[in-house]
Scaffold this motif. Structure first.
Motif, PDB file in Angstrom:
ATOM      1  N   LYS A 137      21.123  23.427 -66.257  1.00 41.32           N
ATOM      2  CA  LYS A 137      20.831  24.623 -67.053  1.00 41.32           C
ATOM      3  C   LYS A 137      20.966  24.310 -68.530  1.00 41.32           C
ATOM      4  N   GLU A 151      11.817  34.959 -62.879  1.00 41.12           N
ATOM      5  CA  GLU A 151      12.105  33.997 -61.823  1.00 41.12           C
ATOM      6  C   GLU A 151      11.036  34.043 -60.737  1.00 41.12           C
ATOM      7  N   GLU A 183      18.513  30.956 -71.816  1.00 47.55           N
ATOM      8  CA  GLU A 183      18.962  30.100 -70.720  1.00 47.55           C
ATOM      9  C   GLU A 183      17.793  29.758 -69.799  1.00 47.55           C
ATOM     10  N   HIS A 185      24.283  22.373 -68.878  1.00 49.90           N
ATOM     11  CA  HIS A 185      25.271  22.571 -67.823  1.00 49.90           C
ATOM     12  C   HIS A 185      24.744  21.939 -66.537  1.00 49.90           C
ATOM     13  N   THR A 198      25.461  21.110 -62.472  1.00 53.25           N
ATOM     14  CA  THR A 198      26.220  21.285 -61.241  1.00 53.25           C
ATOM     15  C   THR A 198      25.574  20.401 -60.171  1.00 53.25           C
ATOM     16  N   LYS A 249      29.520  19.872 -68.797  1.00 49.82           N
ATOM     17  CA  LYS A 249      28.667  20.298 -69.906  1.00 49.82           C
ATOM     18  C   LYS A 249      28.331  19.076 -70.744  1.00 49.82           C
ATOM     19  N   SER A 302      15.864  38.458 -66.528  1.00 52.15           N
ATOM     20  CA  SER A 302      15.409  37.142 -66.076  1.00 52.15           C
ATOM     21  C   SER A 302      13.983  37.185 -65.561  1.00 52.15           C
ATOM     22  N   ARG A 342      30.986  19.875 -61.770  1.00 48.09           N
ATOM     23  CA  ARG A 342      30.196  20.459 -62.849  1.00 48.09           C
ATOM     24  C   ARG A 342      30.666  19.881 -64.180  1.00 48.09           C
ATOM     25  N   SER A 392      16.786  24.428 -60.396  1.00 53.97           N
ATOM     26  CA  SER A 392      17.558  24.100 -59.192  1.00 53.97           C
ATOM     27  C   SER A 392      16.854  23.039 -58.359  1.00 53.97           C
ATOM     28  N   SER A 419      22.001  22.117 -59.772  1.00 54.11           N
ATOM     29  CA  SER A 419      21.184  22.679 -60.851  1.00 54.11           C
ATOM     30  C   SER A 419      21.487  22.038 -62.197  1.00 54.11           C
ATOM     31  N   GLU A 439      17.503  27.699 -66.154  1.00 54.09           N
ATOM     32  CA  GLU A 439      18.201  27.012 -65.075  1.00 54.09           C
ATOM     33  C   GLU A 439      17.192  26.507 -64.050  1.00 54.09           C
TER      34      GLU A 439
END
Length: 493
Positions: free
Chosen positions: A460, A379, A402, A453, A455, A442, A377, A440, A406, A458, A404
């Motif tokens: 993603k 970040e 991916e 995705h 939540t 999809k 990752s 959550r 936040s 977040s 993501e």
């Protein structure tokens, strides 16, 4: 956009010659190449598509003559070919659907004939795109070749004085052009089409695609991709030749495509507090460098065995971190003070730079005790501009799938679910969630190759294929634009 006129040829299935194998994805390549030009404003009636049964020697030659006769001084003549090529008696030949290897001379089309016809036209700009192999008596189904050499060197000699003719070829004359099974395209043609669709990052100048930057993009990406998708790590080195009156020329105006994709940063990424770009892959524990001959594979999924896996994965983490650190110093000119000393602890390796952190983690698989999961990752971005830099994206290549993002502000996921269900059109958007847990969900969007995705904190994007960091950001922006079209985006903000 320049006014293109030309012939687009693809032979995927040959009639009656068993020695000439099928060319995987040639039809898809040709159709999407043509579509990409049409999307930029080209007249479809001036882009003749000849595929399989239509791509006979007679028809090809007739259409070439028509284009040469119709082209004006304002036109750009384009030739695209996907199929098998060969060299016979010193001639570069394009195979046709009815080609016979026992009668090569009479069942193929001499490339010199095609290009000389175009040179007789009123057009002062001719571009040929050739996705065909240039060698090989033995070849696999994933290679575009046939029973002889197809020489780019010979073409360069024949046309060294043609100041208005440029040829982009998928590989050198001693290499083979590979098909990409994952993408259903020729490896080189995929990147050519991406460039015409405005998906090639920052290679454009004011929305214009120039010949020099196109060739650099094709060369860099095709070479890396073929190394990745071939077991034998084969070479495929795209080439460009021809003599232009200037050092570079405009291949296409892709502003139309770029405008369709444009999403301002402050409308998407800027509304989020942090971002993590990542990918995860698994393998058997036995492949880890610290697995000794007297070791046994884990049979249980628990903290004890995870610590064991992390211990024997130490050298793997060190190798990965050292490799990235070396590339950062070489390609981005990072100095010692720009990179902190790497940290390795509890199955995690981390390198911190002035612009971002790179983290590698090893864990035990949640599904099989004898497997480990390696997560990479990028970040903790301190400088978001790094994402657009060519050097940064070349280091990581097509690594991540991916992204993501936040937020501190809570997202009401139930409202998102309700809105999508109100739309009630699965051809546009659909949502999946657990009835017992609406915190959550999809989201699946038409024309977005991946899953979103959501939540409470977040969003993603999980892509269907791996991308460079820049390409993954662009994919997210495209998905975010789609969400806006459906009215969903407002609920995420």
């Amino acid at each position: 956009m320049y006014n293109y006129i030309g012939v687009i040829i693809a032979v995927e299935n040959y009639h009656s010659e068993p020695a000439i194998r099928k060319v995987k994805f040639a039809l898809n390549d040709a159709k999407e190449f043509r579509d990409s030009l049409i999307d930029l404003g080209c007249d479809p009636d001036r882009l003749k598509l000849l595929t399989d049964n239509l791509a006979t020697k007679t028809t090809i030659k007739e259409e070439i003559k028509k284009v040469a006769k119709l082209a004006t001084s304002k036109d750009v003549i384009v030739l695209y070919f996907a199929g098998h090529g060969l060299l016979n008696n010193g001639k570069n030949l394009l195979t046709c659907v009815d080609t016979s290897l026992t009668n090569i001379e009479n069942t193929t089309v001499d490339l010199n004939f095609i290009l000389s016809q175009f040179e007789k036209s009123a057009s002062n700009k001719i571009i040929a795109f050739l996705d065909c192999c240039h060698s090989g008596i033995k070849f696999s189904e994933n290679e575009r070749s046939t029973l002889g050499r197809f020489s780019t060197d010979q073409l360069q000699y024949d046309y060294h004085n043609a100041e208005h003719l440029t040829v982009f070829a998928s590989c050198k004359d001693d290499e083979k052009s590979q098909s990409d099974l994952e993408r259903s395209h020729g490896a080189w043609s995929y990147y050519l089409i991406e460039a015409l669709r405005g998906n090639a990052g920052n290679i454009y100048d004011s929305g214009l695609l120039f010949s020099d930057k196109l060739q650099r993009y094709l060369a860099d990406n095709t070479y890396q991709r073929v190394k990745k998708i071939t077991v034998a790590k084969k070479n495929q080195t795209p080439v460009k030749f021809g003599k232009e009156t200037v050092e570079r020329f405009i291949v296409a105006d892709v502003n139309t495509a770029l405008k369709k994709k444009e999403v301002k940063a402050d409308d998407s990424l800027a509304k989020f507090e942090s971002a993590v770009i990542s990918t995860s892959d698994w393998d058997n524990v036995r492949t880890l460098p610290g697995f000794a001959s007297n070791h046994k594979e884990p049979k249980d999924i628990d903290s004890y065995h995870e610590r064991y896996i992390q211990k024997i994965a130490y050298d793997l983490l060190v190798e990965e971190i050292d490799s990235i650190a070396k590339m950062l110093k070489t390609n981005m000119r990072y100095k010692r003070k720009d990179i902190e000393e790497p940290v390795f602890e509890d199955g995690t390796g981390q390198i911190t730079t002035t612009d971002f952190d790179y983290v590698v983690r090893v864990t035990q698989s949640e599904f099989k005790a004898n497997r480990y999961v390696l997560t990479k990752s990028v970040e903790n971005f301190k400088n978001s501009d790094i994402l657009s830099k060519d050097e940064f994206n070349r280091i990581f290549g097509e690594t991540f799938d991916e992204l993501e993002l936040s937020r501190n502000k809570k997202i009401n996921v139930a409202d998102v679910i309700d809105l999508i269900e109100e739309i009630d059109n699965e051809d546009l958007v659909r949502v999946e969630y657990e009835t017992s847990n609406t915190s959550r969900c999809k989201i699946y969007l038409n024309d977005v190759p991946g899953t979103i995705h959501v939540t409470e904190r977040s969003i993603k994007l999980v892509s269907e294929q791996k991308h460079s960091p820049r390409e993954l950001i662009l994919s997210f922006q495209q998905a975010y634009l789609k969400l806006n079209e459906q009215g969903v985006r407002a609920l995420l903000e």
